[in-house]
Design an enzyme around this catalytic site. Structure first.
Site, PDB file in Angstrom:
ATOM      1  N   SER A   1       0.359  -1.163   0.165  1.00 19.58           N
ATOM      2  CA  SER A   1      -0.214   0.236   0.068  1.00 19.58           C
ATOM      3  C   SER A   1       0.898   1.377  -0.081  1.00 19.58           C
ATOM      4  O   SER A   1       2.107   1.264   0.421  1.00 19.58           O
ATOM      5  CB  SER A   1      -0.912  -0.261   0.945  1.00 19.58           C
ATOM      6  OG  SER A   1      -0.171  -0.211   2.583  1.00 19.58           O
ATOM      7  N   LYS A   2       0.135   2.376  -0.277  1.00 21.88           N
ATOM      8  CA  LYS A   2       1.013   4.274  -0.082  1.00 21.88           C
ATOM      9  C   LYS A   2       1.626   3.691   0.861  1.00 21.88           C
ATOM     10  O   LYS A   2       2.204   4.693   1.179  1.00 21.88           O
ATOM     11  CB  LYS A   2      -0.209   4.942  -1.037  1.00 21.88           C
ATOM     12  CG  LYS A   2      -0.568   4.572  -2.211  1.00 21.88           C
ATOM     13  CD  LYS A   2      -1.328   6.035  -2.638  1.00 21.88           C
ATOM     14  CE  LYS A   2      -2.414   4.952  -3.726  1.00 21.88           C
ATOM     15  NZ  LYS A   2      -3.612   5.758  -3.769  1.00 21.88           N
ATOM     16  N   ARG A   3       0.441   3.181   2.185  1.00 26.72           N
ATOM     17  CA  ARG A   3       1.036   3.612   3.810  1.00 26.72           C
ATOM     18  C   ARG A   3       2.521   3.029   4.021  1.00 26.72           C
ATOM     19  O   ARG A   3       3.146   3.859   4.551  1.00 26.72           O
ATOM     20  CB  ARG A   3       0.161   3.131   4.377  1.00 26.72           C
ATOM     21  CG  ARG A   3      -1.268   3.137   4.586  1.00 26.72           C
ATOM     22  CD  ARG A   3      -2.308   2.634   4.932  1.00 26.72           C
ATOM     23  NE  ARG A   3      -3.710   3.960   5.415  1.00 26.72           N
ATOM     24  CZ  ARG A   3      -4.281   3.184   6.492  1.00 26.72           C
ATOM     25  NH1 ARG A   3      -4.177   2.636   7.074  1.00 26.72           N
ATOM     26  NH2 ARG A   3      -5.232   4.336   6.610  1.00 26.72           N
TER      27      ARG A   3
END
Length: 477
Positions: free
Chosen positions: A253-255
């Site tokens: 994910s972008k996280r």
RNA sequence: GACCCCUUCGUCUAUCGGUUAGGACUCAAGAUUUUCAUUCUUGCAAGAGGGGUUCGACUCCCCUAGGGGUCGCCA
């Protein structure tokens, strides 16, 4: 079979990330392989998540990677506009059609009401889907509430008892029962469509033949199939790609960590390596080949060879691959790419011949593009010598080595590699020294470090005058 | 939790019923006779488990387990 038309449809909520790149790349490769068209469509239907400059960033990233779309923002095309925010009337027209067909209905429930309802259902261990309370509303009441300006959404009325069959190009046949399907909101209260309506309408209008997207869309595909049916349209082929995973096997994910394409480019990964590596995350050719140019990927890529299971993004392998490209790409090409870094570091690379020699030597030990400058400074300027090395330079043995080689080099004007190698080898015999005792002082004197490339390379790069200068200097320590 | 998807070395993967289960990365050892790299060689390492089907199963079917995804007026 119709001409292949595929689209990459990101929402402009940030930077292009690795997962998006993989999807876009497969879209691109698939289209190119079959002589089709790749379209870029911006799914900017969520007004709350818009990030200014995101579209520009996206376009810029693809440009840097050398992936050009055939239709899309800036490029134009016969199926535009390519921003969903500019197609609102179209979605409303089709939404109206759904209302008339009795498969869509307005819903006035507030977010709070919905939350309570879902919580209640979950407590009862039931599937948390909308209970259709607004479906009971009379026509008169609906008209009255809408006329009074009351906020509402439009929901898709999913069939009650039905099993949808998805024929996925990668996974085969998948069955999903409507019990698991909610009456999806298709027009939000701000008048924007949700993904489900917008994507289906656009994919149809843009004559998309293959919907290539991440596996996370699999569960909502029945909603899309149902919409196609309601409109009486032929659905495209469904292609759900396996996910790219973090080392802990969760969805990349972008996280977690930094997964933006730009940051990899900035860290010194070559676009050739990044593209090659990402292509291999879920796809593999028929043989054992690992290294492919973009063009080669285009000709080799087929959906049949895409795997079903998610793939972990393994940085160590990307590093290896980047090193391969650094070593094997044409020298001139590489020299041009890293040139700005040298200029930025204030190194005088106006001597082209020297610069190319430097690149040639440095590339053999580089993993990243950012390794070049730090490994090259020794050829362009005087560097500090570690105390330990300085002490070694001061020993009699060291001075003997330097003094021995100095006059020999002085007698040469432009020696070739062979001559230098011979000279250096002769020294070990002449001085009856070997190994570190002989080489290390020379390493330090000429490259300011005990660890460096082969000496003849260094001398060739520096040239005789600079070499002599450094030797003289070292003798003064 | 429900539903759906997935499951070969630590990682990416090949195998489309018959292979000593192959390649690549990582790691280890060795060679390339200074070092660091590069390059080369060798090595370590896998079919989640259990049932079937079959002369024969990593490959087909079922169950179990594990992992992942989805369950938003986000995409």
């Amino acid at each position: 079979m119709n001409k292949v038309r595929v689209r990459f449809a990101p929402s402009p909520t940030g930077f292009l990330h690795i997962g998006g790149l993989r999807t876009a790349l497969y879209d691109y490769l698939y289209a190119r392989h079959y002589g089709g068209t790749v379209i870029l469509r911006i799914e900017d239907t969520d007004q709350n998540r818009l990030v200014t400059g995101a579209v520009e960033n996206l376009l810029n990233s693809f440009h840097k990677l050398g992936m050009e779309f055939d239709e899309g923002p800036l490029l134009g095309g016969d199926y535009g506009p390519y921003f969903q925010s500019q197609r609102l009337e179209t979605y409303h027209k089709y939404a109206q059609e759904l209302i008339e067909k009795g498969v869509a209905y307005p819903c006035f429930c507030s977010a709070e009401t919905l939350d309570e309802m879902r919580k209640d259902l979950q407590d009862k261990k039931l599937f948390p889907k909308y209970d259709r309370r607004c479906l009971q509303l009379s026509k008169a009441e609906i008209d009255k509430r809408i006329a009074s300006g009351e906020k509402h959404v439009l929901r898709l009325k999913m069939p009650d008892e039905r099993t949808f069959i998805i024929n996925d190009e990668i996974r085969g046949q998948i069955e999903i029962d409507t019990h698991q399907l909610d009456d999806q909101v298709i027009i939000k209260s701000d008048g924007f469509p949700t993904y489900h309506l917008a994507a289906v309408v656009d994919d149809h209008l843009m004559e998309i033949t293959h919907v290539i997207r991440g596996e996370e869309w699999l569960s909502s595909t029945p909603k899309h199939i149902f919409l196609y049916e309601c409109f009486g349209w032929t659905a495209p082929k469904w292609v759900h790609l396996p996910l790219i995973l973090n080392p802990d096997r969760s969805k990349l994910s972008k996280r977690m960590n930094d997964v933006s394409v730009d940051s990899y480019l900035e860290k010194g990964y070559l676009k050739e390596a990044l593209l090659n590596f990402v292509a291999l995350l879920g796809w593999h050719g028929a043989d054992d080949r690992e290294l492919y140019t973009l063009e080669e990927l285009c000709s080799e890529f087929t959906l049949e060879r895409v795997s079903k299971a998610g793939a972990v993004f393994d940085l160590a392998k990307l590093d290896w691959m980047n090193g391969q490209y650094i070593r094997n790409l044409p020298l001139d090409y590489l020299a041009d790419i890293v040139k700005p870094q040298y200029l930025n570091a204030g190194l005088d690379i106006s001597d082209e011949v020297k610069y190319h020699k430097v690149i040639e030597v440095v590339r053999s030990r580089a993993t990243l593009l950012t390794d070049f400058v730090p490994c090259s400074e020794r050829y362009y300027k005087e560097l500090d010598i570690e105390i330990k090395d300085m002490e070694l330079l001061r020993t009699e043995t060291s001075k003997g080595v330097l003094s021995w080689i100095l006059p020999h080099l002085q007698a040469m004007s432009n020696p070739d590699a062979e001559t230098l190698k011979n000279l250096i080898n002769n020294g070990t015999e002449a001085l009856a020294l070997k190994g570190k005792l002989y080489y290390t002082p020379l390493n330090i004197a000429l490259s300011y470090s005990s660890s460096c490339p082969e000496l003849h390379n260094i001398i060739e790069i520096l040239g005789i005058p600079e070499t002599l200068k450094r030797l003289h200097k070292a003798l003064t320590f």
